[in-house]
Enzyme design. Structure first.
Site, mmCIF file in Angstrom:
data_model
loop_
_atom_site.group_PDB
_atom_site.id
_atom_site.type_symbol
_atom_site.label_atom_id
_atom_site.label_comp_id
_atom_site.label_asym_id
_atom_site.label_seq_id
_atom_site.Cartn_x
_atom_site.Cartn_y
_atom_site.Cartn_z
ATOM 1 N N ARG A 43 8.733 68.289 1.855
ATOM 2 C CA ARG A 43 8.551 69.410 2.796
ATOM 3 C C ARG A 43 9.210 70.703 2.356
ATOM 4 N NH1 ARG A 43 9.754 66.287 8.286
ATOM 5 N NH2 ARG A 43 11.398 65.623 6.897
ATOM 6 N N LYS A 173 15.112 44.099 -14.128
ATOM 7 C CA LYS A 173 16.199 44.055 -15.119
ATOM 8 C C LYS A 173 15.845 43.068 -16.234
ATOM 9 C CE LYS A 173 19.658 45.485 -11.740
ATOM 10 N NZ LYS A 173 20.376 46.691 -12.059
ATOM 11 N N GLU A 207 30.059 45.352 -7.120
ATOM 12 C CA GLU A 207 29.968 46.799 -7.352
ATOM 13 C C GLU A 207 31.348 47.425 -7.196
ATOM 14 O OE1 GLU A 207 26.131 48.725 -5.948
ATOM 15 O OE2 GLU A 207 26.629 47.419 -4.285
ATOM 16 N N ASP A 226 21.595 44.700 3.108
ATOM 17 C CA ASP A 226 21.389 45.662 2.018
ATOM 18 C C ASP A 226 21.159 44.958 0.675
ATOM 19 O OD1 ASP A 226 21.376 48.291 0.833
ATOM 20 O OD2 ASP A 226 23.405 47.903 0.084
ATOM 21 N N HIS A 231 17.876 41.487 -3.196
ATOM 22 C CA HIS A 231 18.248 41.217 -4.585
ATOM 23 C C HIS A 231 18.777 39.789 -4.809
ATOM 24 C CE1 HIS A 231 17.696 45.439 -4.701
ATOM 25 N NE2 HIS A 231 18.902 45.791 -4.334
ATOM 26 N N LYS A 329 31.068 45.780 -2.167
ATOM 27 C CA LYS A 329 31.355 47.121 -2.700
ATOM 28 C C LYS A 329 32.854 47.235 -2.941
ATOM 29 C CE LYS A 329 27.266 49.296 -1.155
ATOM 30 N NZ LYS A 329 26.407 49.149 -2.317
HETATM 31 C C1 BG6 Z 1 20.535 48.962 -3.699
HETATM 32 C C2 BG6 Z 1 21.512 48.936 -2.561
HETATM 33 O O1 BG6 Z 1 19.372 48.251 -3.368
HETATM 34 O O2 BG6 Z 1 21.117 48.390 -4.858
HETATM 35 C C3 BG6 Z 1 22.784 49.666 -2.932
HETATM 36 O O3 BG6 Z 1 20.929 49.544 -1.416
HETATM 37 C C4 BG6 Z 1 23.331 49.119 -4.235
HETATM 38 O O4 BG6 Z 1 23.757 49.551 -1.896
HETATM 39 C C5 BG6 Z 1 22.273 49.085 -5.314
HETATM 40 O O5 BG6 Z 1 24.414 49.960 -4.640
HETATM 41 C C6 BG6 Z 1 22.769 48.362 -6.556
HETATM 42 O O6 BG6 Z 1 21.850 48.495 -7.617
HETATM 43 P P1 BG6 Z 1 22.333 48.425 -9.141
HETATM 44 O O7 BG6 Z 1 21.069 48.366 -9.933
HETATM 45 O O8 BG6 Z 1 23.144 49.646 -9.364
HETATM 46 O O9 BG6 Z 1 23.153 47.175 -9.251
#
Ligand code: BG6
Length: 477
Positions: A43, A173, A207, A226, A231, A329
């Site tokens: 937008r 990956k 992470e 999340d 994943h 995290k």
């Molecule tokens: C995302 C999540 O799907 O994957 C994030 O929403 C996360 O919270 C991210 O940080 C991690 O992805 P990668 O590839 O950096 O491990």
């Protein structure tokens, strides 16, 4: 046949951080020769020149641009100001690019799912959807099964399942591909890959980042929805699925779905034994002092930024084998890996020599490096009749040092979508089945009022996560 890419939300964070770099790398490798246009729609009123400069700056932060590739790439790039939920914006895009029904149109929705339905409708009403149209969507695909089904219904009113590409970037990956090769191209693993020989499996996605600017969004979601819903469960599926007859989208997705449907629901009675929720407190990561989640957020919260789960798969192959999942995290290190622990030998013939074999361990690292390691036992090379066993690591990784271009997960997945290959994309049934299992956990957390344990930033999560494995006589790798 020309392929046109339309990125809705084309000046946003996902597009700039992931999509353009991935597309540029594909251009560098000459994979985009049949892509005629890449259009960003959003937008904000801006010019094509402005978008190109933004992308160029973003790319230059990480690499030295190849002037030929950049010039071919930037010629394809254009910016189209418009509200993607309106037919007018779609019509003017169609006229500007002179899109005909013979052209392939791939639309990437890099926007929140609440607008998926209206964008799909606008595309349909503008006459942009036919058998040559594909749509790529990304999580969050709902926050529970019900909301996912609603989103999907809206997409389905315009697109068929064959046209919908649901991305889980973890499937793009390199090591995930390698996992399939390892499992299904090596007789020794095909035979051993079952409860008779495998003691337990661990899947870790750690992470170091906190929630940063996403705190508001994240607080409604938490680590379970999340990361685990998508994943980690996808990784679990690839570890646990039966061999598909052919490695195509239909067969692989069907096998993954069976795994998801075999996940044993975690009962209210077991919820605090089989799951651990954590939230990061202040601490330090490397040399950085970092603050607590609630300081990042600005208020108190009961959302988990860490979760550990003992999952069980109720089928012949996996009954009795725990699959321990954990993600969080602000942990000590950023790494993702799958650990397969084999059972100990039934009998030690070297007991009389005072030495013992440790069980084999297969480790598949997804990031930061893509590696496969097999730990097995070997004799220490010493003279005499003394027998000492030692664990040695066999590294099965291919080195990518020679690769001129590094393709990331998004590049692989975008190329697959361009080539009309849905193998690494998730079916609606898989998403639904994952939500069903996750919804059960969320429901029982509420009923049980499951505690969220604080953990120090820079640690590997709350002690209770270690306790969960210790109760089973195991530990995290
Ligand atoms: C995302 C999540 O799907 O994957 C994030 O929403 C996360 O919270 C991210 O940080 C991690 O992805 P990668 O590839 O950096 O491990």
């Amino acid at each position: 046949m020309t392929i046109n890419l339309l990125i809705i939300g084309g000046d946003g964070d996902l597009a700039l951080r992931k999509l353009y770099p991935a597309l540029y790398s594909l251009e560098t490798g000459e994979h985009l020769s049949n892509v005629g246009s890449i259009t960003a729609m959003a937008r904000t009123d801006r010019s094509t020149q402005d978008l190109q400069t933004k992308i160029q700056e973003k790319l230059s932060e990480k690499l030295v641009l190849n002037s030929n590739a950049w010039s071919t790439f930037s010629e394809k790039l254009s910016y189209h100001t418009g509200d993607a939920t309106s037919v007018d914006a779609m019509l003017s895009y169609k006229d500007n690019l002179n899109i005909s029904s013979n052209d392939v149109l791939i639309v990437y929705l890099a926007v929140p799912p609440k607008v998926f339905g209206s964008i799909a409708k606008a595309l349909g009403d503008a006459g942009l959807v036919n058998a040559n149209t594909r749509i790529i969507v990304e999580k969050p695909l709902g926050e529970d099964k019900q909301s996912f089904l609603e989103i999907d219904k809206q997409l389905n009113s315009v697109f068929s399942e064959k046209q919908i590409y649901r991305i889980d970037h973890y499937l793009g990956k390199e090591s995930i591909q390698n996992l399939l090769a390892l499992r299904f191209s090596n007789l020794i693993f095909t035979k051993l890959w079952r409860a008779e020989y495998i003691d337990s499996v661990q899947i870790t996605v750690a992470e170091t980042v906190g929630v940063e600017k996403r705190a508001g969004f994240y607080d409604d979601i938490g680590a379970l929805r999340d990361m685990v819903q998508n994943h980690l469960l996808q990784i679990l599926c690839l570890v646990a699925m039966e061999p598909p007859a052919i490695a195509n989208a239909e067969m692989i997705r069907a096998e993954k779905l069976k795994v998801l449907k075999s996940l044993k629901p975690i009962s209210l009675e077991n919820i605090s034994k089989q799951t651990v929720r954590g939230q990061y407190d202040k601490g330090s990561i490397g040399n950085d002092i970092v603050q607590a989640y609630t300081d990042d957020l600005g208020h108190d919260s009961n959302t988990e930024t860490f979760v550990a789960i003992k999952a069980e798969i109720s089928n012949w192959r996996w009954a009795t084998v725990p699959f321990y999942l954990r993600t969080g995290k602000r942990l000590k290190e950023r790494y993702s890996e799958i650990d397969i622990f084999f059972k100990p030998l039934k009998h030690n013939i070297f007991a009389n020599r005072g030495t013992k074999a440790e069980p084999n361990h297969l480790q598949i690292s997804l990031q930061p490096d893509s590696q496969i390691m097999l730990r097995f036992m070997n004799k220490k090379p010493i003279l005499g009749n003394e027998m000492k066993l030692q664990a040695v690591e066999l590294n099965l990784s291919q080195t990518s040092d020679d690769a001129e271009i590094v393709y990331d997960a998004y590049a692989r997945l975008l190329l697959d979508a361009i080539n009309e290959d849905q193998t690494l994309f998730i079916s609606a049934q898989e998403v639904e089945a994952s939500w069903e299992w996750i919804d059960g956990i969320v429901k029982n957390w509420k009923l049980d009022e499951t505690e969220v344990f604080p953990y120090q930033s820079g640690s590997m999560g709350p002690n209770q996560a270690h306790g969960m494995l210790a109760r089973d006589g195991r530990e995290w790798d």
